[in-house]
Design a protein around this motif. Structure first.
Motif, PDB file in Angstrom:
ATOM      1  N   THR A  94      -4.980  13.583 -16.841  1.00 13.78           N
ATOM      2  CA  THR A  94      -5.064  13.188 -15.436  1.00 13.78           C
ATOM      3  C   THR A  94      -5.468  11.729 -15.277  1.00 13.78           C
ATOM      4  O   THR A  94      -4.809  10.962 -14.569  1.00 13.78           O
ATOM      5  CB  THR A  94      -6.070  14.094 -14.712  1.00 13.78           C
ATOM      6  N   LYS A  95      -6.523  11.341 -15.939  1.00 16.50           N
ATOM      7  CA  LYS A  95      -7.013   9.977 -15.784  1.00 16.50           C
ATOM      8  C   LYS A  95      -6.006   8.967 -16.320  1.00 16.50           C
ATOM      9  O   LYS A  95      -5.748   7.928 -15.690  1.00 16.50           O
ATOM     10  CB  LYS A  95      -8.351   9.817 -16.491  1.00 16.50           C
ATOM     11  N   LEU A  96      -5.442   9.284 -17.485  1.00 20.25           N
ATOM     12  CA  LEU A  96      -4.466   8.363 -18.059  1.00 20.25           C
ATOM     13  C   LEU A  96      -3.218   8.264 -17.186  1.00 20.25           C
ATOM     14  O   LEU A  96      -2.683   7.170 -16.962  1.00 20.25           O
ATOM     15  CB  LEU A  96      -4.096   8.811 -19.475  1.00 20.25           C
ATOM     16  N   ASN A  97      -2.768   9.429 -16.667  1.00 21.56           N
ATOM     17  CA  ASN A  97      -1.577   9.405 -15.816  1.00 21.56           C
ATOM     18  C   ASN A  97      -1.829   8.631 -14.525  1.00 21.56           C
ATOM     19  O   ASN A  97      -0.963   7.887 -14.050  1.00 21.56           O
ATOM     20  CB  ASN A  97      -1.141  10.837 -15.500  1.00 21.56           C
ATOM     21  N   LEU A  98      -3.028   8.822 -13.933  1.00 21.11           N
ATOM     22  CA  LEU A  98      -3.353   8.076 -12.715  1.00 21.11           C
ATOM     23  C   LEU A  98      -3.424   6.576 -13.001  1.00 21.11           C
ATOM     24  O   LEU A  98      -2.960   5.760 -12.198  1.00 21.11           O
ATOM     25  CB  LEU A  98      -4.677   8.568 -12.138  1.00 21.11           C
ATOM     26  N   ALA A  99      -4.027   6.225 -14.143  1.00 19.26           N
ATOM     27  CA  ALA A  99      -4.115   4.807 -14.493  1.00 19.26           C
ATOM     28  C   ALA A  99      -2.718   4.213 -14.683  1.00 19.26           C
ATOM     29  O   ALA A  99      -2.420   3.116 -14.206  1.00 19.26           O
ATOM     30  CB  ALA A  99      -4.946   4.627 -15.768  1.00 19.26           C
ATOM     31  N   ILE A 100      -1.854   4.962 -15.374  1.00 15.77           N
ATOM     32  CA  ILE A 100      -0.495   4.474 -15.577  1.00 15.77           C
ATOM     33  C   ILE A 100       0.242   4.373 -14.243  1.00 15.77           C
ATOM     34  O   ILE A 100       0.979   3.414 -13.973  1.00 15.77           O
ATOM     35  CB  ILE A 100       0.259   5.390 -16.556  1.00 15.77           C
ATOM     36  N   ALA A 101       0.028   5.401 -13.365  1.00 18.92           N
ATOM     37  CA  ALA A 101       0.680   5.384 -12.057  1.00 18.92           C
ATOM     38  C   ALA A 101       0.219   4.188 -11.224  1.00 18.92           C
ATOM     39  O   ALA A 101       1.020   3.545 -10.530  1.00 18.92           O
ATOM     40  CB  ALA A 101       0.400   6.683 -11.316  1.00 18.92           C
ATOM     41  N   LEU A 102      -1.090   3.868 -11.293  1.00 21.88           N
ATOM     42  CA  LEU A 102      -1.588   2.725 -10.550  1.00 21.88           C
ATOM     43  C   LEU A 102      -1.007   1.419 -11.079  1.00 21.88           C
ATOM     44  O   LEU A 102      -0.628   0.533 -10.303  1.00 21.88           O
ATOM     45  CB  LEU A 102      -3.111   2.687 -10.620  1.00 21.88           C
TER      46      LEU A 102
ATOM     47  N   VAL B 138       0.834  -1.206   0.000  1.00 25.64           N
ATOM     48  CA  VAL B 138       0.000   0.000   0.000  1.00 25.64           C
ATOM     49  C   VAL B 138       0.867   1.254   0.000  1.00 25.64           C
ATOM     50  O   VAL B 138       0.559   2.251  -0.666  1.00 25.64           O
ATOM     51  CB  VAL B 138      -0.963  -0.033   1.200  1.00 25.64           C
ATOM     52  N   VAL B 139       1.975   1.239   0.761  1.00 24.85           N
ATOM     53  CA  VAL B 139       2.833   2.430   0.829  1.00 24.85           C
ATOM     54  C   VAL B 139       3.431   2.744  -0.550  1.00 24.85           C
ATOM     55  O   VAL B 139       3.434   3.895  -0.999  1.00 24.85           O
ATOM     56  CB  VAL B 139       3.945   2.210   1.877  1.00 24.85           C
ATOM     57  N   VAL B 140       3.955   1.729  -1.240  1.00 21.22           N
ATOM     58  CA  VAL B 140       4.550   1.957  -2.563  1.00 21.22           C
ATOM     59  C   VAL B 140       3.490   2.437  -3.557  1.00 21.22           C
ATOM     60  O   VAL B 140       3.712   3.369  -4.345  1.00 21.22           O
ATOM     61  CB  VAL B 140       5.230   0.676  -3.060  1.00 21.22           C
ATOM     62  N   LEU B 141       2.302   1.796  -3.523  1.00 18.22           N
ATOM     63  CA  LEU B 141       1.242   2.202  -4.437  1.00 18.22           C
ATOM     64  C   LEU B 141       0.787   3.621  -4.159  1.00 18.22           C
ATOM     65  O   LEU B 141       0.541   4.406  -5.083  1.00 18.22           O
ATOM     66  CB  LEU B 141       0.079   1.214  -4.332  1.00 18.22           C
ATOM     67  N   ALA B 142       0.682   3.994  -2.885  1.00 17.67           N
ATOM     68  CA  ALA B 142       0.276   5.350  -2.538  1.00 17.67           C
ATOM     69  C   ALA B 142       1.321   6.368  -2.983  1.00 17.67           C
ATOM     70  O   ALA B 142       0.986   7.471  -3.445  1.00 17.67           O
ATOM     71  CB  ALA B 142       0.041   5.441  -1.035  1.00 17.67           C
ATOM     72  N   CYS B 143       2.593   6.035  -2.878  1.00 18.95           N
ATOM     73  CA  CYS B 143       3.654   6.953  -3.332  1.00 18.95           C
ATOM     74  C   CYS B 143       3.561   7.180  -4.841  1.00 18.95           C
ATOM     75  O   CYS B 143       3.715   8.304  -5.334  1.00 18.95           O
ATOM     76  CB  CYS B 143       5.009   6.399  -2.958  1.00 18.95           C
TER      77      CYS B 143
END
Length: 475
Positions: free
Chosen positions: A397-405, A18-23
């Protein structure tokens, strides 16, 4: 590591995951907030490559090749189109842009080329897949400028394609104009030579004189054939006359000779009757003999006369035949002379015809290129004009968040696996056999009351089992 083991490890080390994903998500949010917003405006044009050219009447060469659309995309991205778009937008006279150019380049180079290069940085041209549509997208920080510049590029591209078509046509029009003058002079010269030759030789434009003389030669040849047959027949009769003239058809068919022969036959019959009755010395017998001799003399005279007419007729036929042959030879010589004149005239006429065809072809091409140089139509049509975009195209924003996830999930899984590799734990009964390589004698039941979260972990290591250590309960 199997999927079941991976899920057990992730469940055990969920905090690290969770910590890595949140970062990763926090970094994506920060990037979306810090990156400047850019807006993209899109226009679309279609190229008609199947309809024939309205002036030439044929399909444009190369329009159906596979590289045609790629070539048009390169033309769209060319410096010429960019400079024309800058002029339509008035950027070539913008003082602020000129000042920026001096600051960047220190006044070195061409301002229009620099401005075109700046404009081309935000341009994106993509040919449609298996279609004749070009999608033109321009990206900049100002949504209004994005739409204006995209539409300016479309207008500049349409104008440039028209110029690329009319400029060669104008050059060809001037070239064909010069060639038409030379072709007209050559035609007039050839016509003048033909007219002078016809006047000098007394020839007409048609072949009437030659046709008349040819018909006369044909008639003489026909007469010669007929006269040869007659002369051959008369010569044969004359030859027959030397052998037995009495058997000639002229003699046999002569009425006087036939009458005389009849009288001779009657007299001879009468003489035979009288000789047997009165004797050879009777006066009547003598008179009959004298009459018979006179009749025979008349027959011989008439036969000689008929034979003479055959000889005279044959002589006339031979003379006519010789004269006719002389006339034919003279007519042939005249025909050869006329043929030579006609051949010379035909050469001059062919020169006139070739000059006329050359002049007509040049005139046709000159008319066509003149029309092409004045045309205002191209095979490019605007499907869609660019409008001011309401939402920014970047950052997404949505694409970047999806890629980040996605990236964060992979990274978190990797971190969990690394931590598990550095600090291995016995989490299942299979781990005892796999890692300790010892037979499993038994397992302790898990007491959910032993921990507040209802789970009890037993951490064992090889050192603890075989180095005298005791099993360690890890909460």
């Amino acid at each position: 590591m199997t999927l079941t083991q991976l899920l057990i490890v992730l469940r055990a080390r969920w905090i690290s995951f969770v910590v890595v994903l949140a970062c990763a998500a926090a970094l994506a949010v920060a990037a979306n907030l810090l990156l400047p917003k850019r807006y993209s405006a899109t226009a679309m044009v279609v190229l008609d490559v199947k309809s024939p050219d309205p002036i030439a009447g044929v399909v444009l060469p190369g329009a159906n090749t596979s590289g045609y659309m790629a070539t048009q995309a390169d033309v769209f991205r060319s410096e010429r189109v960019a400079q024309r778009a800058a002029r339509e937008l008035g950027m070539d006279k913008d003082a602020d842009l000129q000042r920026m150019w001096r600051d960047v380049t220190q006044g070195v180079g061409d301002y229009n080329s620099w401005l075109a290069d700046v404009l081309l940085r935000g341009l994106d041209v993509r040919p449609g897949r298996e279609s004749n549509v070009l999608a033109v997208t321009y990206t900049t920080a100002d949504p209004r400028n994005a739409a204006r510049i995209a539409n300016a590029f479309v207008s500049a591209y349409v104008g440039t394609t028209l110029d690329l078509r009319t400029e060669p046509a104008k050059q060809y029009s001037n070239f064909f104009d010069e060639r038409a003058k030379h072709a007209r002079d050559a035609l007039e010269s050839a016509q003048g030579k033909l007219s002078a030759y016809q006047q000098q030789k007394g020839l007409m434009a048609t072949d009437e004189k030659y046709d008349v003389e040819n018909a006369r030669l044909t008639e003489l040849s026909t007469q010669l054939v007929a006269l040869q047959a007659v002369a051959s027949e008369s010569a044969g009769r004359q030859g027959q006359m030397g052998g037995n003239p009495n058997q000639m058809s002229e003699v046999l068919n002569n009425a006087l000779i036939s009458s005389l022969k009849g009288d001779l036959a009657r007299q001879e019959a009468k003489l035979d009757e009288m000789s047997s009755k009165f004797g050879d010395q009777h006066p009547q017998v003598l008179e009959a003999k004298a009459s018979i001799a006179q009749i025979k003399q008349k027959i011989d005279t008439e036969v000689r006369r008929v034979s003479g007419s055959v000889t005279a007729n044959n002589s006339v036929n031979q003379q006519r035949l010789a004269q006719l042959r002389t006339s034919i030879e003279e007519q042939r010589a005249k025909m050869m002379f006329l043929k030579g004149q006609r051949d010379e005239a035909a050469v001059l006429m062919r020169d006139v015809e070739n000059a006329q065809r050359n002049y007509d072809a040049v005139q046709a091409r000159m008319s066509q290129t003149a029309l092409e140089s004045q045309t205002t139509q191209t095979n490019v049509s605007v499907l869609k004009n660019a409008s001011m975009p309401l939402d920014p195209s970047s950052p997404r924003t949505k694409l970047n968040l999806a890629i980040a996830l996605v990236v964060g999930t992979l990274l978190a899984v990797g971190v969990v696996i690394v931590r598990e590799t550095l600090d291995q734990r016995l989490r299942t009964e299979a781990d005892v056999i796999a890692y300790l390589r010892q037979p499993l004698l038994g397992s302790l039941p898990v007491d959910n009351r032993a921990r507040p979260n209802g789970r009890l972990r037993l951490g064992l290591s090889k050192a603890g089992m075989f180095g005298g250590g005791m099993p360690r309960l890890a909460k």
